[in-house]
Write an enzyme that holds these catalytic residues in place. Structure first.
Site, PDB file in Angstrom:
ATOM      1  CE  LYS A 158      14.172  36.848  41.837  1.00 34.27           C
ATOM      2  NZ  LYS A 158      13.992  35.963  42.973  1.00 34.27           N
TER       3      LYS A 158
ATOM      4  NE  ARG B 122      13.823  26.726  42.049  1.00 33.70           N
ATOM      5  CZ  ARG B 122      14.025  28.046  42.083  1.00 33.70           C
ATOM      6  NH1 ARG B 122      13.265  28.846  41.351  1.00 33.70           N
ATOM      7  NH2 ARG B 122      14.944  28.573  42.838  1.00 33.70           N
TER       8      ARG B 122
ATOM      9  NE  ARG C 207      19.859  37.363  45.094  1.00 42.60           N
ATOM     10  CZ  ARG C 207      19.482  36.529  44.119  1.00 42.60           C
ATOM     11  NH1 ARG C 207      19.710  36.836  42.867  1.00 42.60           N
ATOM     12  NH2 ARG C 207      18.868  35.399  44.419  1.00 42.60           N
TER      13      ARG C 207
ATOM     14  NE  ARG D 228      18.938  27.025  41.943  1.00 42.58           N
ATOM     15  CZ  ARG D 228      18.478  28.276  41.943  1.00 42.58           C
ATOM     16  NH1 ARG D 228      17.657  28.679  41.016  1.00 42.58           N
ATOM     17  NH2 ARG D 228      18.860  29.126  42.892  1.00 42.58           N
TER      18      ARG D 228
ATOM     19  NE  ARG E  48      18.695  30.478  47.354  1.00 39.98           N
ATOM     20  CZ  ARG E  48      17.939  29.580  46.690  1.00 39.98           C
ATOM     21  NH1 ARG E  48      17.800  28.361  47.151  1.00 39.98           N
ATOM     22  NH2 ARG E  48      17.338  29.934  45.585  1.00 39.98           N
TER      23      ARG E  48
HETATM   24  P1  AMP Z   1      18.936  32.886  41.985  1.00 39.37           P
HETATM   25  O1  AMP Z   1      18.896  31.897  40.868  1.00 39.37           O
HETATM   26  O2  AMP Z   1      18.572  34.272  41.556  1.00 39.37           O
HETATM   27  O3  AMP Z   1      18.162  32.429  43.184  1.00 39.37           O
HETATM   28  O4  AMP Z   1      20.488  32.979  42.452  1.00 39.37           O
HETATM   29  C1  AMP Z   1      21.171  31.866  42.959  1.00 39.37           C
HETATM   30  C2  AMP Z   1      22.418  32.312  43.684  1.00 39.37           C
HETATM   31  O5  AMP Z   1      23.279  33.012  42.794  1.00 39.37           O
HETATM   32  C3  AMP Z   1      22.182  33.273  44.835  1.00 39.37           C
HETATM   33  O6  AMP Z   1      21.829  32.608  46.030  1.00 39.37           O
HETATM   34  C4  AMP Z   1      23.536  33.934  44.950  1.00 39.37           C
HETATM   35  O7  AMP Z   1      24.495  33.086  45.567  1.00 39.37           O
HETATM   36  C5  AMP Z   1      23.946  34.071  43.485  1.00 39.37           C
HETATM   37  N1  AMP Z   1      23.461  35.357  42.935  1.00 39.37           N
HETATM   38  C6  AMP Z   1      22.537  35.537  41.964  1.00 39.37           C
HETATM   39  N2  AMP Z   1      22.339  36.843  41.707  1.00 39.37           N
HETATM   40  C7  AMP Z   1      23.148  37.509  42.555  1.00 39.37           C
HETATM   41  C8  AMP Z   1      23.401  38.883  42.816  1.00 39.37           C
HETATM   42  N3  AMP Z   1      22.745  39.859  42.130  1.00 39.37           N
HETATM   43  N4  AMP Z   1      24.328  39.205  43.748  1.00 39.37           N
HETATM   44  C9  AMP Z   1      24.988  38.258  44.415  1.00 39.37           C
HETATM   45  N5  AMP Z   1      24.776  36.955  44.266  1.00 39.37           N
HETATM   46  C10 AMP Z   1      23.884  36.564  43.331  1.00 39.37           C
END
Ligand code: AMP
Length: 369
Positions: free
Chosen positions: A192, A306, A267, A312, A324
């Site tokens: 994404k 990654r 989400r 991360r 996740r």
């Molecule tokens: P991402 O970089 O999109 O994979 O997000 C990393 C982490 O941020 C996720 O595993 C969640 O802990 C938190 N996070 C990101 N976006 C959301 C969301 N829309 N709702 C809740 N937690 C989020």
């Protein structure tokens, strides 16, 4: 439709509506102050037309003065409020009524309250012609309101966009009809972020990745970052209230955007509904939700790879990655039905060459009406 500095604005409030609201305000204020001589203080530049029409409707003894503050630059509220000119009059023992053209976040108002709390006025009231109650977060209650309006960017009747439009007799609002707002959907590692990077250039969109915003806040040790960290470290979702407020702030910060790519948001069902309601209140909408589909095992391999370079922690441990995915399957996957019901769900194969995938996404976007 009118054009100011390359942006289109559409008619919003007619002159009669504005004048009727002012007349009503003047009558209310007269009811409270006609037996004394209040000092009306107009807030320049925006309130000059409002003050003129207000005084024409307020035919009782009064005085008038002006104060000049500024917090807008372009279409965004910068958060910096400067007092450029103090009120000259001797205000001791007077009832002061501020005439403000528009109250939005309340930052300017805070400065005014501060300014007047240091004087020896008898009483201090606020009269706002336009009031964006949805985004107001000040402590001071507005005493007299002309019209409550949603949080759209407006010009005319004294209000400007980069100093243009103040002389318009009616109020216009920014036209959002040409916006493209996309939700990029997909499991962690589906690509994404990478694809959003290409799409934002191609379609001139603002990319909002909630994950990135959280990581930025964690890095800077903000209150929001500290709160989110414990959830993110485990691979759990951050609570909805926190995430939704944060997303709204990110959108508010970019009123000039010609559209948004929401990456990693929504989400959950609550987030999807909050997004729809929020966008609707701004005369905007989600145009399409595009899911990048890929197999779990491919994604796990990608994420672990990654994790080696990104640092991360949630990408370095297979159990956190699986958690996740579980969060995704349980809370995010049901959103497919939510957007399908609205006729906005599109699926794209997320396996293959990066440029090839961008092309697949572009085909979906170009076909939108
Ligand atoms: P991402 O970089 O999109 O994979 O997000 C990393 C982490 O941020 C996720 O595993 C969640 O802990 C938190 N996070 C990101 N976006 C959301 C969301 N829309 N709702 C809740 N937690 C989020």
């Amino acid at each position: 439709m009118i054009k100011l500095n390359n942006k289109l604005f559409k008619p919003y409030l007619k002159e009669e509506q504005i004048l009727a609201a002012i007349k009503k305000m003047a009558a209310e204020i007269a009811e409270d102050y006609k037996d004394e001589t209040p000092l009306f203080v107009g807030v320049l530049n925006g309130a000059f037309m409002f003050v003129a029409d207000f005084l024409k409707a307020y035919q009782h003894p009064c005085q008038v003065s002006f104060v000049r503050l500024s917090s807008y630059q372009g279409l965004t509220s910068t958060g910096i409020v400067e007092t450029l000119l103090d009120v000259q009059e001797d205000m001791e023992g007077k009832s002061v009524i501020i005439l403000e053209d528009v109250v939005d976040t309340g930052r300017t108002l805070k400065q005014l309250v501060h300014l007047f709390s240091q004087t020896n006025v008898k009483e201090f009231k606020i009269a706002a012609l336009f009031y964006k109650s949805e985004i107001y977060n000040g402590e001071y209650t507005i005493d007299y309101v002309g019209l409550e309006i949603p949080d759209n960017f407006i010009v005319g009747y004294g209000l400007d966009y980069n100093e243009m439009g103040r002389n318009l007799r009616e109020v216009y609002q920014l036209n959002q009809a040409d916006m493209i707002n996309l939700v990029l959907f997909g499991k962690p590692g589906a690509g994404k972020g990478t694809q959003a990077g290409f799409l934002k250039e191609k379609y001139n969109l603002k990319h909002i990745s909630t994950g990135d915003v959280f990581r930025y806040n964690i890095k800077n040790g903000t209150e929001l970052g500290n709160l989110a960290k414990s959830y993110i470290d485990k691979g759990d979702l951050v609570p909805d209230e926190v995430t939704i407020d944060m997303l709204k702030d990110e959108v508010e910060k970019n009123p000039e955007a010609s559209g948004f790519i929401f990456d990693g948001f929504p989400r959950t069902a609550a987030q999807a509904e909050a997004l729809d309601n929020f966008l609707e209140s701004k005369d905007m909408k989600v145009n399409a939700t595009i899911a990048l589909e890929a197999d779990d095992e491919v994604l796990i391999a990608r994420l672990l790879e990654r994790g080696k370079s990104s640092g991360r922690s949630d990408d370095q441990d297979e159990s956190k990655i699986r958690n996740r995915f579980d969060e995704y399957n349980e809370k995010t996957a049901p959103l497919k039905a939510y957007y399908e019901k609205q006729g906005k769900f599109h699926s794209v194969n997320g396996i293959g060459d990066i440029a090839e995938i961008t092309e697949r996404l572009g085909k979906v976007i170009d076909a939108l009406d």
